[in-house]
Design a protein around this motif. Structure first.
Motif, short mmCIF file in Angstrom:
data_model
loop_
_atom_site.label_atom_id
_atom_site.label_comp_id
_atom_site.label_asym_id
_atom_site.label_seq_id
_atom_site.Cartn_x
_atom_site.Cartn_y
_atom_site.Cartn_z
N SER A 32 0.84 -1.20 0.00
CA SER A 32 0.00 0.00 0.00
C SER A 32 0.88 1.25 0.00
O SER A 32 1.99 1.24 0.52
N ASN A 63 -3.39 -0.92 -1.92
CA ASN A 63 -4.29 0.23 -1.95
C ASN A 63 -3.52 1.53 -2.09
O ASN A 63 -2.34 1.60 -1.73
N THR A 65 -3.70 5.46 -0.89
CA THR A 65 -4.33 6.49 -0.07
C THR A 65 -3.81 7.84 -0.53
O THR A 65 -2.60 8.02 -0.68
N LYS A 86 -9.19 5.45 -9.41
CA LYS A 86 -10.04 4.51 -8.67
C LYS A 86 -10.41 3.32 -9.55
O LYS A 86 -10.36 2.17 -9.13
N LEU A 89 -7.48 1.02 -10.07
CA LEU A 89 -7.23 0.24 -8.86
C LEU A 89 -8.27 -0.86 -8.70
O LEU A 89 -7.95 -1.99 -8.33
N SER A 94 -7.95 -3.34 -5.78
CA SER A 94 -7.37 -2.46 -4.76
C SER A 94 -8.30 -1.26 -4.61
O SER A 94 -9.19 -1.04 -5.43
N GLU A 95 -8.05 -0.49 -3.56
CA GLU A 95 -8.94 0.64 -3.32
C GLU A 95 -8.23 1.98 -3.36
O GLU A 95 -7.03 2.07 -3.09
N LEU A 96 -9.02 3.00 -3.69
CA LEU A 96 -8.54 4.37 -3.57
C LEU A 96 -9.19 4.96 -2.32
O LEU A 96 -10.41 4.87 -2.15
N ILE A 97 -8.37 5.51 -1.44
CA ILE A 97 -8.91 6.10 -0.22
C ILE A 97 -8.45 7.56 -0.17
O ILE A 97 -7.26 7.84 -0.32
#
Lengths: 120, 557
Positions: A32, A63, A65, A86, A89, A94-97
């Motif tokens: 990450s 991810n 961030t 986003k 990902l 995976s995530e975008l935060i």
């Protein structure tokens, strides 16, 4: 080597140049990444952000961030770039935060109706 | 043996040594006696002045040889023969250091030969000067090379100084005439397959008019058998020396009239070169010499080719720029409505400030679509991205909106259709939209405001209050499904509604709150004044690179 990967390695690279968009990048052992941005992001420098995000997504598996504490303004094109990140990902699960937006930037996300979608 | 009169002064071995030295020297060597007569010349000296053998040079008065030439110094000014090293040595008795002398046969303007010339005196026992020995080294190639380099540097500068096709072609023509040729024509291939004349230089005579009456020069169809057409096809330069035979051919195959005109023009040599980029031929450069001039030689053609290649790139850029400019203008004209329809009961005003980039093609768009005498739809949107790639999407979005609104103006349908259309783009494009349905009920107006990721329109009430209209909702082109909130509000006489794109916020601290605060304070005569004032604020706040801005406002009468 195995041991090393088990221990959380935290490496912070300070860039902080006058015009740099990315203030700091920190990597975590699980792949990450946190990207701390600063300044105003608009069509004048959004290409730089697009390139930074693409590079970070390519070279890290986890991810992403995005820390917006240092960002005073972003425009609709910037939001488009965040949405693309986003989507990219999401393709690899995976995530975008997005964290710590300043009130004015928060208002821009609200106005764009994208608070939930972008995980602000 | 040439120069016997001089050589005979020496004898035996000395003479043979001198003979070998002079014959094999790389310099041209001449010996003048006190009276200036040439009493010895080695073979190089003879070749230098174009004499068939050394003996032709002998016993000439120095001045006699000189009189068939024109001499110039390095700066190009005419040189007095008495100032040449030989005469100066004979007069002054001391060696004269090198000087550069350019000379050409009288009447031949272009083939200048250059030499580095020096002279030394030979004195007798009494110390009197009896001979002057001239040494002269041919440096023509060196000078020509330096000149070509200088010329090419100048050309680069001249060609780079403009981006307009005609100006670049003019610059090219001015480089070529009169330095290399008496005539020049620059033709550029247009998109319908014609070579169009973009620059021309020629001697201004009536005969030229006769020629142009027979062969028009402004447009040449490609494919017909003429020099320019052949060069476009072959991509190779073509050289033609005009002889009586050639003219006889013209007379027979084309027309005696043309041959007659060509004869009276006294053309002697024509070269046509392709103007090209690495990919394609974009036109031709035709040059010609007439009269007593010398025909183009291979070094002329080689230099002209270099010039043509540089000009080709500059012209291609200019042509491309012209096309893009035209395209951008056509695109942005097509993207904004031609005029805003009159809607009864409303005073409407719009402003569009284009994107600062040279393309002038931004992502903002707007339109007002009348639905009935009492009802109209207003769209204000912003497509992600700029330039030609955004322009296509702007056109798609705007056309989708107009077509959908004509069938079913409900916000839900309109936003859904727009979303589906944008998601189908590759890659999907984000688009924000403020969609207003305006309906007049007697003196008041009902407005239904739906937003898709767009900054909220502002309502300025006649009591001075400023409120936001519409509720935040995601933009089109991101999520599979979006449902706009339909926010209804009533407006009365004197109330103003302002819809805008986020470029306006750049002039207001990038915040809607700052814009609202400003609007609650300002005083203005008409909504035209209000919009002018807002555009001015953006212009003052944002210098240089700026976003495009759309403002659409109406006031209830």
């Amino acid at each position: 080597l195995v041991l090393a990967s088990l221990i959380e390695v935290r490496e912070v690279v300070e860039i902080d140049l006058q015009d740099a968009l990315v203030m700091a990048t920190s990597h975590e052992a699980n792949g990450s990444v946190t990207l701390a941005l600063k300044g105003e992001i608009d069509f004048g420098n959004v290409a730089q952000l697009r390139a930074e995000l693409a590079q970070v997504i390519r070279s890290n598996a986890g991810n992403l961030t995005v820390d917006l504490a240092g960002v005073s303004f972003l425009d609709s094109t910037t939001i488009g770039v965040l949405i693309q990140a986003k989507k990219r990902l999401a393709q690899r699960e995976s995530e975008l935060i997005i964290i710590r937006p300043q009130p004015r930037v928060r208002r821009i996300f609200e106005m764009a109706g994208l608070m939930d979608y972008l995980g602000v | 043996m040439a120069g016997d009169r001089f050589i005979e002064l020496a004898s035996g071995d000395n003479r043979r040594v001198l003979d070998v030295l002079f014959h094999h020297a790389s310099e041209a060597i001449t010996v003048q006696d006190r009276g200036g007569r040439v009493v010895y010349a080695n073979p190089r000296a003879a070749a230098l002045v174009g004499a068939s053998s050394e003996s032709d040079l002998l016993n000439c008065d120095g001045g006699e040889i000189v009189s068939t030439f024109e001499m110039v110094d390095e700066s190009g000014s005419t040189l007095d023969p008495d100032h040449l090293p030989g005469p100066r040595v004979l007069q002054g008795g001391v060696a004269v250091s090198e000087m550069v002398v350019g000379y050409r046969k009288k009447g031949d303007q272009r083939s200048v030969r250059w030499s580095r010339v020096r002279a030394s005196p030979v004195k007798n026992d009494a110390g009197e000067v009896v001979w002057a020995i001239n040494f002269s080294l041919d440096i023509t190639e060196h000078v020509q090379r330096a000149e070509s380099e200088r010329l090419l540097a100048t050309i680069q500068e001249v060609l780079g100084s403009s981006i307009e096709v005609e100006a670049v072609a003019d610059a090219l023509a001015d480089v070529v005439v009169p330095r290399f040729a008496d005539w020049v024509g620059v033709h550029v291939l247009d998109d319908s397959g014609y070579l169009r004349s973009v620059a021309m230089r020629y001697p201004d005579t009536e005969i030229v008019e006769k020629l142009f009456a027979i062969i028009p020069q402004d447009v040449l169809p490609v494919g017909q058998d003429h020099m320019q057409s052949r060069v476009v096809a072959s991509r190779e330069a073509e050289t033609l020396t005009i002889t009586d035979e050639v003219l006889a051919g013209v007379s027979e195959e084309v027309s005696p009239e043309l041959a007659e005109v060509l004869r009276s023009l006294d053309l002697i040599s024509v070269v046509c070169l392709p103007l090209r980029t690495t990919h394609e031929v974009i036109g031709t450069l035709t040059v010609a010499r007439s009269g007593s001039d010398t025909p183009f030689d291979s070094s002329d053609v080689s230099l002209l080719s270099t010039i043509a290649d540089r000009a080709g790139v500059a012209l291609a850029n200019a042509i491309l720029f012209a096309h893009q400019h035209e395209l951008a203008q056509a695109v942005s004209r097509g993207l904004q409505p031609r005029e805003i329809p009159h809607v009864p009961g409303l005073t409407m005003s719009v402003r569009y400030r284009p994107y600062a980039h040279i393309s002038k093609v931004g992502g903002d768009f707007y339109d007002v679509i009348p639905l009935s005498p009492e009802r109209c739809a207003i769209i204000v949107g912003d497509i992600e991205g700029k330039g030609t790639s955004a322009a296509g999407v702007v056109a798609t979005a705007r056309n989708t909106l107009k077509a959908t609104i004509a069938l079913d103006p409900s916000a839900r349908t309109v936003v859904e259709r727009l979303n589906a259309t944008l998601l189908a783009e590759v890659p999907p494009r984000l688009c924000t939209l403020a969609y207003l349905l305006v309906e007049r009920h007697g003196d008041s107006v009902e407005v239904e405001v739906s937003l898709a990721g767009h900054p909220p329109p502002l309502v300025l009430r006649s009591d001075g209050s400023v409120t936001e209209a519409g509720r935040p909702s995601p933009p089109a082109g991101v999520l599979e499904r979006i449902e706009p909130f339909e926010d209804r509000l009533m407006m009365n006489s004197g109330d103003i509604l302002l819809a805008y794109t986020d470029g306006l916020l750049a002039g207001h601290d990038s915040s809607v709150d700052a814009l609202k605060a400003r609007l609650s304070r300002v005083t203005f005569g008409s909504i035209d004044d209000l919009l002018d004032m807002l555009i001015e604020t953006v212009e003052e706040a944002v210098t240089g690179f700026h976003d495009d801005v759309v403002l659409v406002a109406f006031m209830v009468d």
